[in-house]
Design a protein around this motif. Structure first.
Motif, PDB file in Angstrom:
ATOM      1  N   THR A 111      35.931  34.127  39.001  1.00  0.00           N
ATOM      2  CA  THR A 111      37.199  34.786  39.334  1.00  0.00           C
ATOM      3  C   THR A 111      38.161  33.803  39.977  1.00  0.00           C
ATOM      4  O   THR A 111      39.341  33.742  39.626  1.00  0.00           O
ATOM      5  N   GLU A 112      37.643  33.007  40.914  1.00  0.00           N
ATOM      6  CA  GLU A 112      38.470  32.013  41.587  1.00  0.00           C
ATOM      7  C   GLU A 112      39.035  31.005  40.583  1.00  0.00           C
ATOM      8  O   GLU A 112      40.150  30.494  40.761  1.00  0.00           O
ATOM      9  N   GLN A 126      40.001  40.920  43.641  1.00  0.00           N
ATOM     10  CA  GLN A 126      40.456  40.444  42.339  1.00  0.00           C
ATOM     11  C   GLN A 126      39.341  40.492  41.297  1.00  0.00           C
ATOM     12  O   GLN A 126      39.601  40.666  40.113  1.00  0.00           O
ATOM     13  N   ARG A 127      38.091  40.297  41.732  1.00  0.00           N
ATOM     14  CA  ARG A 127      36.958  40.307  40.795  1.00  0.00           C
ATOM     15  C   ARG A 127      36.797  41.698  40.180  1.00  0.00           C
ATOM     16  O   ARG A 127      36.670  42.685  40.856  1.00  0.00           O
ATOM     17  N   ARG A 128      36.790  41.748  38.879  1.00  0.00           N
ATOM     18  CA  ARG A 128      36.641  43.009  38.171  1.00  0.00           C
ATOM     19  C   ARG A 128      35.760  42.783  36.939  1.00  0.00           C
ATOM     20  O   ARG A 128      35.566  41.655  36.492  1.00  0.00           O
ATOM     21  N   THR A 184      35.544  42.571  33.301  1.00  0.00           N
ATOM     22  CA  THR A 184      36.504  42.320  32.227  1.00  0.00           C
ATOM     23  C   THR A 184      35.806  42.485  30.889  1.00  0.00           C
ATOM     24  O   THR A 184      34.906  41.718  30.545  1.00  0.00           O
ATOM     25  N   ILE A 195      40.968  36.220  30.390  1.00  0.00           N
ATOM     26  CA  ILE A 195      41.209  37.657  30.559  1.00  0.00           C
ATOM     27  C   ILE A 195      42.303  38.079  29.583  1.00  0.00           C
ATOM     28  O   ILE A 195      43.466  37.715  29.747  1.00  0.00           O
ATOM     29  N   GLY A 236      37.556  35.778  33.494  1.00  0.00           N
ATOM     30  CA  GLY A 236      37.021  37.129  33.538  1.00  0.00           C
ATOM     31  C   GLY A 236      35.561  37.121  33.118  1.00  0.00           C
ATOM     32  O   GLY A 236      35.098  36.203  32.427  1.00  0.00           O
ATOM     33  N   TRP A 293      30.061  35.314  39.795  1.00  0.00           N
ATOM     34  CA  TRP A 293      31.190  36.121  39.346  1.00  0.00           C
ATOM     35  C   TRP A 293      32.439  35.821  40.176  1.00  0.00           C
ATOM     36  O   TRP A 293      33.539  35.666  39.653  1.00  0.00           O
ATOM     37  N   LEU A 294      32.263  35.713  41.486  1.00  0.00           N
ATOM     38  CA  LEU A 294      33.394  35.379  42.352  1.00  0.00           C
ATOM     39  C   LEU A 294      33.917  33.977  42.058  1.00  0.00           C
ATOM     40  O   LEU A 294      35.132  33.744  42.061  1.00  0.00           O
TER      41      LEU A 294
END
Length: 200
Positions: A139-140, A9-11, A13, A179, A144, A135-136
């Motif tokens: 994301t959680e 899921q982490r991207r 953004t 995001i 973003g 970053w993770l």
């Protein structure tokens, strides 16, 4: 969410917004936990962090734009850069600044001379882990982010404007926020070109 799914899921953004449900204090706690629980060589904890939110976040990206104007080859190039900063970074809710405490690195170099030449490289590895963990964690939390490296161009401005100790060396900037546009599908190099399984 499983760790594997969180990774997927982490991207990166690039289109961020300010529609964040967490308070600044809650985000600060997320960041602190991610960095504190990330491993470093000899547990020397060389990673330092400043979280900028609100006007200070905006100020960072204005300072960055001002500094980049001095480097731009022409007005069109600068305007393109400025548009990217405003759309992708300044439009976000906040920015996490990652630093290395060089005084800690130096102390370990002096006190453990056998590994002296390795400690700076190891501090960089610690950064990679802490940045990824952060970053993770974002994301959680449904946020973003992207990872930027306008250092060393902005080092002096950051030190002057954000009460940075003299021993802290800027290594990365992570703008984050809501995001506003999904990232493109991620492509991968063929597994056979990257991975080998050797067993006896």
């Amino acid at each position: 969410m499983s760790f594997t799914n969180l990774q997927k899921q982490r991207r990166t953004t690039y289109v961020l917004g300010k529609k964040v449900t967490q308070t600044p204090e809650e985000i600060f706690d997320i960041v602190k936990s991610a960095v504190k629980n990330s491993p470093t060589a000899f547990n020397n904890q060389t990673v330092r962090v400043i979280v900028l939110i609100g006007d200070l976040h905006d100020k960072l990206w204005q300072l960055t734009a001002n500094r980049l104007k001095l480097e731009a080859s022409d007005e069109d190039a600068y305007n393109n850069t400025l548009a990217k900063i405003n759309r992708s970074f300044k439009a976000g809710y906040g920015t996490i600044l990652f630093f290395t405490d060089t005084s800690v690195v130096k102390s370990f170099e002096e006190n453990i001379p056998l590994y002296a030449e390795n400690f700076y490289d190891w501090s960089e590895q610690g950064h990679g882990i802490a940045e990824y963990a952060t970053w993770l964690a974002l994301t959680e939390a449904g946020l973003g982010a992207s990872l930027q490296h306008y250092n060393p161009l902005i080092d002096e401005s950051v030190v002057e404007n954000f009460d940075v100790p003299s021993s802290w060396r800027l290594r990365a900037q992570m703008p984050f926020g809501s995001i506003e546009s999904s990232a493109d599908d991620k492509t991968f190099v063929a597994d056979d070109d990257r991975f080998k399984l050797l067993k006896s």
